[in-house]
Design a protein around this motif. Sequence first.
Motif, PDB file in Angstrom:
ATOM      1  N   ASP A  41      86.715  52.421  39.158  1.00  0.00           N
ATOM      2  CA  ASP A  41      88.087  51.969  38.910  1.00  0.00           C
ATOM      3  C   ASP A  41      88.435  52.059  37.419  1.00  0.00           C
ATOM      4  N   LYS A  42      88.077  53.195  36.828  1.00  0.00           N
ATOM      5  CA  LYS A  42      88.394  53.488  35.433  1.00  0.00           C
ATOM      6  C   LYS A  42      89.379  54.653  35.393  1.00  0.00           C
ATOM      7  N   GLN A  43      89.852  54.996  34.212  1.00  0.00           N
ATOM      8  CA  GLN A  43      90.728  56.152  34.082  1.00  0.00           C
ATOM      9  C   GLN A  43      89.980  57.400  34.551  1.00  0.00           C
ATOM     10  N   THR A  44      90.707  58.476  34.740  1.00  0.00           N
ATOM     11  CA  THR A  44      90.102  59.699  35.268  1.00  0.00           C
ATOM     12  C   THR A  44      89.192  60.354  34.234  1.00  0.00           C
ATOM     13  N   LYS A  45      88.357  61.250  34.727  1.00  0.00           N
ATOM     14  CA  LYS A  45      87.470  61.999  33.856  1.00  0.00           C
ATOM     15  C   LYS A  45      88.274  62.838  32.872  1.00  0.00           C
ATOM     16  N   THR A  46      89.346  63.450  33.354  1.00  0.00           N
ATOM     17  CA  THR A  46      90.206  64.264  32.488  1.00  0.00           C
ATOM     18  C   THR A  46      90.784  63.432  31.351  1.00  0.00           C
ATOM     19  N   PHE A  47      91.225  62.214  31.659  1.00  0.00           N
ATOM     20  CA  PHE A  47      91.772  61.321  30.635  1.00  0.00           C
ATOM     21  C   PHE A  47      90.751  61.098  29.528  1.00  0.00           C
ATOM     22  N   TRP A  48      89.529  60.740  29.897  1.00  0.00           N
ATOM     23  CA  TRP A  48      88.509  60.450  28.894  1.00  0.00           C
ATOM     24  C   TRP A  48      88.092  61.692  28.134  1.00  0.00           C
ATOM     25  N   LEU A  49      88.046  62.838  28.814  1.00  0.00           N
ATOM     26  CA  LEU A  49      87.694  64.075  28.108  1.00  0.00           C
ATOM     27  C   LEU A  49      88.762  64.448  27.086  1.00  0.00           C
ATOM     28  N   VAL A  50      90.022  64.249  27.418  1.00  0.00           N
ATOM     29  CA  VAL A  50      91.108  64.544  26.468  1.00  0.00           C
ATOM     30  C   VAL A  50      91.045  63.593  25.275  1.00  0.00           C
ATOM     31  N   ILE A  51      90.937  62.293  25.542  1.00  0.00           N
ATOM     32  CA  ILE A  51      90.907  61.301  24.461  1.00  0.00           C
ATOM     33  C   ILE A  51      89.702  61.535  23.547  1.00  0.00           C
ATOM     34  N   LEU A  52      88.534  61.705  24.152  1.00  0.00           N
ATOM     35  CA  LEU A  52      87.333  61.893  23.343  1.00  0.00           C
ATOM     36  C   LEU A  52      87.308  63.264  22.671  1.00  0.00           C
ATOM     37  N   GLY A  53      87.872  64.276  23.315  1.00  0.00           N
ATOM     38  CA  GLY A  53      87.963  65.599  22.695  1.00  0.00           C
ATOM     39  C   GLY A  53      88.869  65.584  21.477  1.00  0.00           C
ATOM     40  N   ILE A  54      89.995  64.911  21.584  1.00  0.00           N
ATOM     41  CA  ILE A  54      90.896  64.773  20.431  1.00  0.00           C
ATOM     42  C   ILE A  54      90.188  64.012  19.311  1.00  0.00           C
ATOM     43  N   THR A  55      89.424  62.985  19.680  1.00  0.00           N
ATOM     44  CA  THR A  55      88.680  62.221  18.682  1.00  0.00           C
ATOM     45  C   THR A  55      87.683  63.113  17.945  1.00  0.00           C
ATOM     46  N   VAL A  56      86.966  63.958  18.677  1.00  0.00           N
ATOM     47  CA  VAL A  56      86.008  64.878  18.051  1.00  0.00           C
ATOM     48  C   VAL A  56      86.739  65.826  17.101  1.00  0.00           C
ATOM     49  N   LEU A  57      87.859  66.372  17.539  1.00  0.00           N
ATOM     50  CA  LEU A  57      88.610  67.305  16.691  1.00  0.00           C
ATOM     51  C   LEU A  57      89.133  66.630  15.428  1.00  0.00           C
ATOM     52  N   VAL A  58      89.673  65.421  15.567  1.00  0.00           N
ATOM     53  CA  VAL A  58      90.189  64.703  14.396  1.00  0.00           C
ATOM     54  C   VAL A  58      89.050  64.377  13.440  1.00  0.00           C
ATOM     55  N   ASP A  59      87.919  63.885  13.974  1.00  0.00           N
ATOM     56  CA  ASP A  59      86.793  63.536  13.110  1.00  0.00           C
ATOM     57  C   ASP A  59      86.226  64.771  12.401  1.00  0.00           C
ATOM     58  N   ALA A  60      86.245  65.919  13.075  1.00  0.00           N
ATOM     59  CA  ALA A  60      85.652  67.124  12.501  1.00  0.00           C
ATOM     60  C   ALA A  60      86.583  67.831  11.520  1.00  0.00           C
ATOM     61  N   PHE A  61      87.870  67.891  11.850  1.00  0.00           N
ATOM     62  CA  PHE A  61      88.774  68.749  11.074  1.00  0.00           C
ATOM     63  C   PHE A  61      89.853  68.024  10.295  1.00  0.00           C
ATOM     64  N   LEU A  62      90.079  66.746  10.565  1.00  0.00           N
ATOM     65  CA  LEU A  62      91.115  65.995   9.853  1.00  0.00           C
ATOM     66  C   LEU A  62      90.569  64.668   9.320  1.00  0.00           C
ATOM     67  N   PRO A  63      89.559  64.715   8.469  1.00  0.00           N
ATOM     68  CA  PRO A  63      88.962  63.454   8.010  1.00  0.00           C
ATOM     69  C   PRO A  63      89.901  62.603   7.154  1.00  0.00           C
ATOM     70  N   GLN A  64      90.976  63.185   6.649  1.00  0.00           N
ATOM     71  CA  GLN A  64      91.921  62.419   5.840  1.00  0.00           C
ATOM     72  C   GLN A  64      92.862  61.576   6.699  1.00  0.00           C
ATOM     73  N   MET A  65      92.864  61.784   8.012  1.00  0.00           N
ATOM     74  CA  MET A  65      93.732  61.020   8.924  1.00  0.00           C
ATOM     75  C   MET A  65      92.987  59.765   9.382  1.00  0.00           C
ATOM     76  N   LEU A  66      92.860  58.807   8.490  1.00  0.00           N
ATOM     77  CA  LEU A  66      92.048  57.619   8.744  1.00  0.00           C
ATOM     78  C   LEU A  66      92.556  56.823   9.938  1.00  0.00           C
ATOM     79  N   PHE A  67      93.862  56.710  10.093  1.00  0.00           N
ATOM     80  CA  PHE A  67      94.415  55.953  11.222  1.00  0.00           C
ATOM     81  C   PHE A  67      93.979  56.570  12.552  1.00  0.00           C
ATOM     82  N   LEU A  68      94.041  57.898  12.652  1.00  0.00           N
ATOM     83  CA  LEU A  68      93.625  58.562  13.887  1.00  0.00           C
ATOM     84  C   LEU A  68      92.117  58.445  14.093  1.00  0.00           C
TER      85      LEU A  68
END
Length: 115
Positions: A41-68
Motif C-alpha cells: 500500500d505504497k506509491q507505485t514503483k514508477t513513482f519511486w523510480l522517477v523521484i529517486l531518478g530525479i534525485t540522482v540526476l540533481v545530486d550528480a549534475f546540479l550540486p548548486q541546487m541545494l533546495f532540490l
Amino acid sequence: MLMDGFDRGVLPLFGYAMLLLAVAAFVVALLAREDAYRAADKQTKTFWLVILGITVLVDAFLPQMLFLQIAGLVATIVFFVDVRPALKQVSGGGRGGRRGGSSSDGPYGPYNGGR
C-alpha cells in the motif's frame, strides 16, 4: 579562511554521500517487484523510480541546487525508512518473513509475558 576549507573539504563529501545514498535507493527500488508496492500500500514503483531518478540526476549534475538536493534527500530517507521495510515484509524478506514469526516475537525469540 575556515569557510574555504569547509566549502572545499566537507561539503563535497556530503554531496557524494547524498549521491551514493540516492543511487542505492534507486537500485533497491528498481529491483523490487511492482506488485510488492501495491501489496504494501505504497506509491507505485514508477513513482519511486522517477523521484529517486530525479534525485540522482540533481545530486550528480546540479550540486548548486541545494533546495532540490535536500528535497531529494528527504525522499531517499522516506524510501529507506518507510517503503523499503514494507516491501521486504510483503516480499517475505526480513525478520519473521519466512520463519513464521508473530507480532509478539522479540529480537531474541517469542515474548511469553514472563511465563
